[in-house]
Design a protein around this motif. Structure first.
Motif, PDB file in Angstrom:
ATOM      1  N   GLY A 199       2.763 -55.809 -24.428  1.00 55.45           N
ATOM      2  CA  GLY A 199       2.468 -54.387 -24.508  1.00 55.45           C
ATOM      3  C   GLY A 199       1.000 -54.084 -24.291  1.00 55.45           C
ATOM      4  O   GLY A 199       0.131 -54.942 -24.440  1.00 55.45           O
ATOM      5  N   THR A 200       0.736 -52.830 -23.941  1.00 51.34           N
ATOM      6  CA  THR A 200      -0.621 -52.421 -23.572  1.00 51.34           C
ATOM      7  C   THR A 200      -1.173 -51.389 -24.538  1.00 51.34           C
ATOM      8  O   THR A 200      -0.427 -50.568 -25.073  1.00 51.34           O
ATOM      9  CB  THR A 200      -0.622 -51.848 -22.142  1.00 51.34           C
ATOM     10  N   PRO A 201      -2.496 -51.400 -24.758  1.00 53.38           N
ATOM     11  CA  PRO A 201      -3.119 -50.331 -25.555  1.00 53.38           C
ATOM     12  C   PRO A 201      -3.298 -49.060 -24.730  1.00 53.38           C
ATOM     13  O   PRO A 201      -2.963 -49.014 -23.539  1.00 53.38           O
ATOM     14  CB  PRO A 201      -4.461 -50.937 -25.952  1.00 53.38           C
ATOM     15  N   GLU A 202      -3.861 -48.039 -25.375  1.00 51.21           N
ATOM     16  CA  GLU A 202      -4.079 -46.767 -24.708  1.00 51.21           C
ATOM     17  C   GLU A 202      -5.108 -46.903 -23.589  1.00 51.21           C
ATOM     18  O   GLU A 202      -5.838 -47.883 -23.510  1.00 51.21           O
ATOM     19  CB  GLU A 202      -4.555 -45.716 -25.715  1.00 51.21           C
ATOM     20  N   GLY A 203      -5.146 -45.890 -22.732  1.00 48.38           N
ATOM     21  CA  GLY A 203      -6.128 -45.860 -21.654  1.00 48.38           C
ATOM     22  C   GLY A 203      -5.567 -46.222 -20.298  1.00 48.38           C
ATOM     23  O   GLY A 203      -6.334 -46.434 -19.347  1.00 48.38           O
ATOM     24  N   VAL A 204      -4.243 -46.304 -20.167  1.00 47.92           N
ATOM     25  CA  VAL A 204      -3.653 -46.626 -18.875  1.00 47.92           C
ATOM     26  C   VAL A 204      -4.020 -45.530 -17.872  1.00 47.92           C
ATOM     27  O   VAL A 204      -4.256 -44.380 -18.242  1.00 47.92           O
ATOM     28  CB  VAL A 204      -2.122 -46.786 -18.974  1.00 47.92           C
ATOM     29  N   GLY A 205      -4.090 -45.903 -16.601  1.00 41.79           N
ATOM     30  CA  GLY A 205      -4.457 -44.924 -15.589  1.00 41.79           C
ATOM     31  C   GLY A 205      -4.255 -45.452 -14.198  1.00 41.79           C
ATOM     32  O   GLY A 205      -3.909 -46.629 -13.990  1.00 41.79           O
TER      33      GLY A 205
END
Length: 228
Positions: A199-205
């Motif tokens: 899983g990934t933390p916030e800030g995807v773009g």
């Protein structure tokens, strides 16, 4: 002499720090495993048990190779993740024993055709073509747990063209590695060679052709790719 009627597919293998390579069997990915990322995607992280999707083993991009910008999307997103490499398998693995099944860890990217994912969500359809497309999983070297230990905390960060996009800490995972292994092994039998993107933390773009992605996880390692 082989009885195969076509040429056998090549085995995907990820380099191991210190030498050798890790043959990959299956690639599981945990969805929405950081609370802030769940919120930025419009979900309540306090009401969900973990869920999983998969990528093909040959979707991995190794040795810092370029990742081609995929077809059929105008919104390719980065998702920086800790990757767990399973060394010994099992079914219904107790949480207290789960880390003993880990061979090692790596830094990885779960690249996502976000527009295809959004359309699939709206239609109630699977995410496969949004997540499991060709060369959608850049990954760094696997560091054996015998060297790295089992990281429960530490910075996870991704920069695009030198500018930080994602920055968090492994301790912010909703489901830690042991919990994830225990839960997943209740759904399927894990076996040596399986990988779990956690899983990934916030800030995807979004990223574009020519962008250079550089990720690092404290105590684990790094991943790098250029969007070609």
């Amino acid at each position: 002499m082989s009885n195969f009627v076509i040429e056998a597919p090549a085995v995907t293998a990820v380099p191991v720090a210190g030498g050798g390579s890790f043959p990959v069997r299956r690639v599981f990915c945990v969805g929405r495993n950081y609370a802030e990322h769940a919120r930025e995607m419009g979900h309540d992280p306090d009401r969900e048990e973990p869920f999983f999707f998969t990528k093909p083993a040959d979707a991995l991009v190794i040795n810092g190779a370029d990742m081609p910008y995929p077809a059929k999307t105008r919104d390719l997103h980065h998702e920086m993740e800790l990757v767990v490499a399973i060394g010994t398998g099992g079914r219904d693995i107790p949480e207290a024993q789960a880390l003993a099944h880990v061979y090692g860890y790596a830094a990885g990217l779960d690249m996502t055709r976000r527009d295809l994912q959004a359309a699939a969500k709206k239609a109630g359809r699977p995410w496969d073509m949004a997540k499991g497309f060709d060369l959608s999983g850049p990954i760094g070297e696997i560091v054996p747990a015998s060297r790295a230990g089992h990281p429960a905390a530490g910075k996870i960060e991704l920069s695009v063209n030198g500018a930080v996009r994602q920055s968090s800490d492994l301790s912010r995972q909703i489901w830690n590695v042991a919990e994830t292994i225990a839960y997943l092994s209740g759904l399927v039998a894990l076996k040596p060679g399986d990988l779990i993107f956690t899983g990934t933390p916030e800030g995807v773009g979004a990223v574009n052709k020519g962008d250079v992605l550089e990720g690092a996880i404290a105590g684990v390692g790094s991943v790098r790719t250029r969007i070609a």
